[in-house]
Design a protein around this motif. Sequence first.
Motif, PDB file in Angstrom:
ATOM      1  N   PRO A  73      37.412  47.731  53.829  1.00 49.61           N
ATOM      2  CA  PRO A  73      36.048  47.459  54.301  1.00 49.61           C
ATOM      3  C   PRO A  73      34.984  48.254  53.544  1.00 49.61           C
ATOM      4  CG  PRO A  73      37.529  47.822  56.156  1.00 49.61           C
ATOM      5  CD  PRO A  73      38.282  48.206  54.916  1.00 49.61           C
ATOM      6  N   GLU A  74      33.783  47.712  53.517  1.00 49.97           N
ATOM      7  CA  GLU A  74      32.663  48.321  52.798  1.00 49.97           C
ATOM      8  C   GLU A  74      32.366  49.733  53.262  1.00 49.97           C
ATOM      9  OE1 GLU A  74      28.427  46.526  51.566  1.00 49.97           O
ATOM     10  OE2 GLU A  74      28.612  46.873  53.712  1.00 49.97           O
ATOM     11  N   GLY A 108      41.025  44.458  50.158  1.00 48.20           N
ATOM     12  CA  GLY A 108      40.973  44.360  51.610  1.00 48.20           C
ATOM     13  C   GLY A 108      40.479  45.606  52.306  1.00 48.20           C
ATOM     14  N   PHE A 160      32.576  49.261  45.922  1.00 46.04           N
ATOM     15  CA  PHE A 160      32.847  48.426  47.093  1.00 46.04           C
ATOM     16  C   PHE A 160      33.424  47.063  46.717  1.00 46.04           C
ATOM     17  CE2 PHE A 160      28.168  47.910  46.440  1.00 46.04           C
ATOM     18  CZ  PHE A 160      28.128  46.556  46.157  1.00 46.04           C
ATOM     19  N   GLU A 161      33.136  46.560  45.515  1.00 47.14           N
ATOM     20  CA  GLU A 161      33.712  45.275  45.107  1.00 47.14           C
ATOM     21  C   GLU A 161      35.201  45.415  44.822  1.00 47.14           C
ATOM     22  OE1 GLU A 161      33.997  41.202  44.245  1.00 47.14           O
ATOM     23  OE2 GLU A 161      32.615  42.411  45.436  1.00 47.14           O
ATOM     24  N   ARG A 197      37.063  47.684  46.289  1.00 48.39           N
ATOM     25  CA  ARG A 197      37.637  47.838  47.632  1.00 48.39           C
ATOM     26  C   ARG A 197      37.780  46.475  48.320  1.00 48.39           C
ATOM     27  NH1 ARG A 197      33.847  51.461  50.593  1.00 48.39           N
ATOM     28  NH2 ARG A 197      32.558  51.587  48.731  1.00 48.39           N
ATOM     29  N   ARG A 198      36.758  45.621  48.179  1.00 49.07           N
ATOM     30  CA  ARG A 198      36.821  44.289  48.796  1.00 49.07           C
ATOM     31  C   ARG A 198      38.016  43.514  48.275  1.00 49.07           C
ATOM     32  NH1 ARG A 198      36.361  39.397  47.750  1.00 49.07           N
ATOM     33  NH2 ARG A 198      35.907  39.812  45.542  1.00 49.07           N
ATOM     34  N   GLU A 199      38.265  43.584  46.970  1.00 49.35           N
ATOM     35  CA  GLU A 199      39.398  42.883  46.373  1.00 49.35           C
ATOM     36  C   GLU A 199      40.722  43.341  46.985  1.00 49.35           C
ATOM     37  OE1 GLU A 199      37.570  42.210  41.853  1.00 49.35           O
ATOM     38  OE2 GLU A 199      39.112  43.735  42.219  1.00 49.35           O
TER      39      GLU A 199
END
Length: 276
Positions: A186-187, A184, A177-178, A180-182
Amino acid sequence: MKKIFFLLSILFIGISSFAQKAEYETKTNIQYYNAATNKSDSYINERCVLDIYYPKNTKNFATIVWFHGGGLTGGSKEIPEALKNKGFAIIGVNYRLSPKVKAVKCIEDAAAAIAWAFNNIAGYGGDTSQIFVSGHSAGAYLALMNGLDKKWLQKEGIDANKIAGLIPLSSQCITHFEIRRENGIPEKQPTIDAFAPLYHVRADAPPLLLITGDRELEMLGRYEENAYMERMMKLVGHKETKLYELDGYGHGMTEPGFPLLVNEVNRIIKEKQTKK
C-alpha cells in the motif's frame, strides 16, 4: 526548526556576465540508447529520447541532467525555463513509464541518459567533470537511485562518483510508491529495500543537496523521508549532505527550488576551480 529562504535575494547569485551573453542552441529528440537497442524495442525507440539546451561556441560548461516528475507513470521531458541562460547545458530526459513497463526500467533509462551525457557532452563543448543530476519528484528519485546505487551506471560503464552533484527536488527516499504498488504494498506502508535511495547511503557519494516543500504541505511523509536521508548520510560519514525545506510550498515546489539548484551548481563549480 524549519529553514526560511529569502529566494528573491539569491535568484541571480552566481550568474556570470558570460552566462547572460552566451548564445544557446536546442537540439531535440536525441536517442540515448544505441541503434541496435532502439531497433529492438518500439517503445524505447519512441520514448527514450532527450533534448539538450547548451551555450554555443563555448568550452568547458557544466551540465544539468534533468528528469521530469509524474510518479513514474506520466510526464514528459522538459528544459525548465528557470534553468536557462545560466551558463550551463540542460538535458531534459524522457524515460519509459509504468505500467507499460516495470518501474525498474525507468531507473535503467535514467542511467542510460546520464551515460549519454558523460559520453557526448564534450562534443558540445561541455566538461565531463561538471555533470550534475537533478529532477523533481519521480525524476528526483531516478536521480538519487543512479547517484547512490552505483550498479545502474556501472552497467553503462560510468562511475556514479563522477557525478559532480546530486540535487533532487522532493524525492522519494524510501522505495518508490509505484514499485511498491507493483508488489502489492500500500501507498502508506513505508518500505526500505534495494529500490530505496535510503538503502544505498554511503560516505563516498557525490555532494547531495536535498530540497523539499514544507513538511506540513508536502505529499505523505516526503520531508521526513529526506530528513532521514540527510541524517543517515551524515552518520555514514558523507561530508556534503544538506537539506533545505521551503516554507509555504507543497510538493510542487520547483519554482522556489530552481534558484537553489542553480546556486548549488555554481557553488560546486567554484569549489572545483579553487582546488585546481
